[in-house]
Scaffold this motif. Sequence first.
Motif, PDB file in Angstrom:
ATOM      1  N   TYR A  22      43.304  47.093  24.536  1.00 13.58           N
ATOM      2  CA  TYR A  22      43.116  46.271  25.712  1.00 13.58           C
ATOM      3  C   TYR A  22      41.678  45.755  25.791  1.00 13.58           C
ATOM      4  O   TYR A  22      40.721  46.469  25.510  1.00 13.58           O
ATOM      5  CB  TYR A  22      43.434  47.078  26.972  1.00 13.58           C
ATOM      6  CG  TYR A  22      44.912  47.296  27.184  1.00 13.58           C
ATOM      7  CD1 TYR A  22      45.638  48.150  26.382  1.00 13.58           C
ATOM      8  CD2 TYR A  22      45.588  46.619  28.198  1.00 13.58           C
ATOM      9  CE1 TYR A  22      46.997  48.340  26.581  1.00 13.58           C
ATOM     10  CE2 TYR A  22      46.945  46.810  28.409  1.00 13.58           C
ATOM     11  CZ  TYR A  22      47.646  47.669  27.593  1.00 13.58           C
ATOM     12  OH  TYR A  22      48.991  47.845  27.795  1.00 13.58           O
ATOM     13  N   SER A  23      41.563  44.513  26.231  1.00 12.39           N
ATOM     14  CA  SER A  23      40.250  43.858  26.240  1.00 12.39           C
ATOM     15  C   SER A  23      39.455  44.101  27.512  1.00 12.39           C
ATOM     16  O   SER A  23      38.227  44.106  27.486  1.00 12.39           O
ATOM     17  CB  SER A  23      40.425  42.343  26.053  1.00 12.39           C
ATOM     18  OG  SER A  23      41.043  42.054  24.823  1.00 12.39           O
ATOM     19  N   TYR A  24      40.142  44.240  28.634  1.00 13.97           N
ATOM     20  CA  TYR A  24      39.466  44.282  29.923  1.00 13.97           C
ATOM     21  C   TYR A  24      39.765  45.609  30.628  1.00 13.97           C
ATOM     22  O   TYR A  24      40.914  46.047  30.662  1.00 13.97           O
ATOM     23  CB  TYR A  24      39.904  43.103  30.791  1.00 13.97           C
ATOM     24  CG  TYR A  24      39.737  41.770  30.099  1.00 13.97           C
ATOM     25  CD1 TYR A  24      40.830  41.094  29.568  1.00 13.97           C
ATOM     26  CD2 TYR A  24      38.459  41.211  29.942  1.00 13.97           C
ATOM     27  CE1 TYR A  24      40.662  39.882  28.909  1.00 13.97           C
ATOM     28  CE2 TYR A  24      38.300  40.008  29.287  1.00 13.97           C
ATOM     29  CZ  TYR A  24      39.403  39.350  28.773  1.00 13.97           C
ATOM     30  OH  TYR A  24      39.227  38.155  28.122  1.00 13.97           O
ATOM     31  N   TRP A  25      38.713  46.187  31.215  1.00 16.13           N
ATOM     32  CA  TRP A  25      38.817  47.498  31.841  1.00 16.13           C
ATOM     33  C   TRP A  25      38.122  47.494  33.182  1.00 16.13           C
ATOM     34  O   TRP A  25      37.093  46.830  33.360  1.00 16.13           O
ATOM     35  CB  TRP A  25      38.179  48.558  30.946  1.00 16.13           C
ATOM     36  CG  TRP A  25      38.919  48.751  29.669  1.00 16.13           C
ATOM     37  CD1 TRP A  25      38.810  48.007  28.530  1.00 16.13           C
ATOM     38  CD2 TRP A  25      39.904  49.738  29.396  1.00 16.13           C
ATOM     39  NE1 TRP A  25      39.668  48.470  27.568  1.00 16.13           N
ATOM     40  CE2 TRP A  25      40.351  49.540  28.073  1.00 16.13           C
ATOM     41  CE3 TRP A  25      40.469  50.784  30.134  1.00 16.13           C
ATOM     42  CZ2 TRP A  25      41.328  50.348  27.475  1.00 16.13           C
ATOM     43  CZ3 TRP A  25      41.430  51.586  29.548  1.00 16.13           C
ATOM     44  CH2 TRP A  25      41.851  51.364  28.235  1.00 16.13           C
ATOM     45  N   GLY A  26      38.678  48.279  34.104  1.00 22.87           N
ATOM     46  CA  GLY A  26      38.004  48.501  35.366  1.00 22.87           C
ATOM     47  C   GLY A  26      36.986  49.616  35.237  1.00 22.87           C
ATOM     48  O   GLY A  26      36.811  50.197  34.163  1.00 22.87           O
TER      49      GLY A  26
END
Length: 124
Positions: free
Chosen positions: A111-115
């Motif tokens: 996954y490219s985007y993380w919180g």
Amino acid sequence: QVQLVESGGGSVHAGGSLRLSCAGSGYTYSTYCMGWFRQAPGKEREAVATINSGETTRYADSAKGRFTISKDNAKNTLYLQMNSLKPEDTAMYYCAADRGVFGMCPPSWPYSYWGQGTQVTVSS
């Protein structure tokens, strides 16, 4: 710019429930695959539950029957309903998003985007 912001973590006793939320912005929410991941101290990050753009879901064995992942495309929000919590569920929980392949992310997808994460602590 893609942004993911988690909320809803906290401290509960074993058997309790929590609902995590992840508000997304900066991308076409409905076309991405998304997931909840967790990392406990001294352990590797693991996938808890994922949902693709067609809303097909996948759960870790430890989450099956207790956790439910869902999303509201109109609100750009991902949820994780966690019931019957156990002390071993204690971890930092992260949401993640990615375009995947036509909105589908196979297991172990990077996954490219993380919180930034939200802490869940379950006491016995």
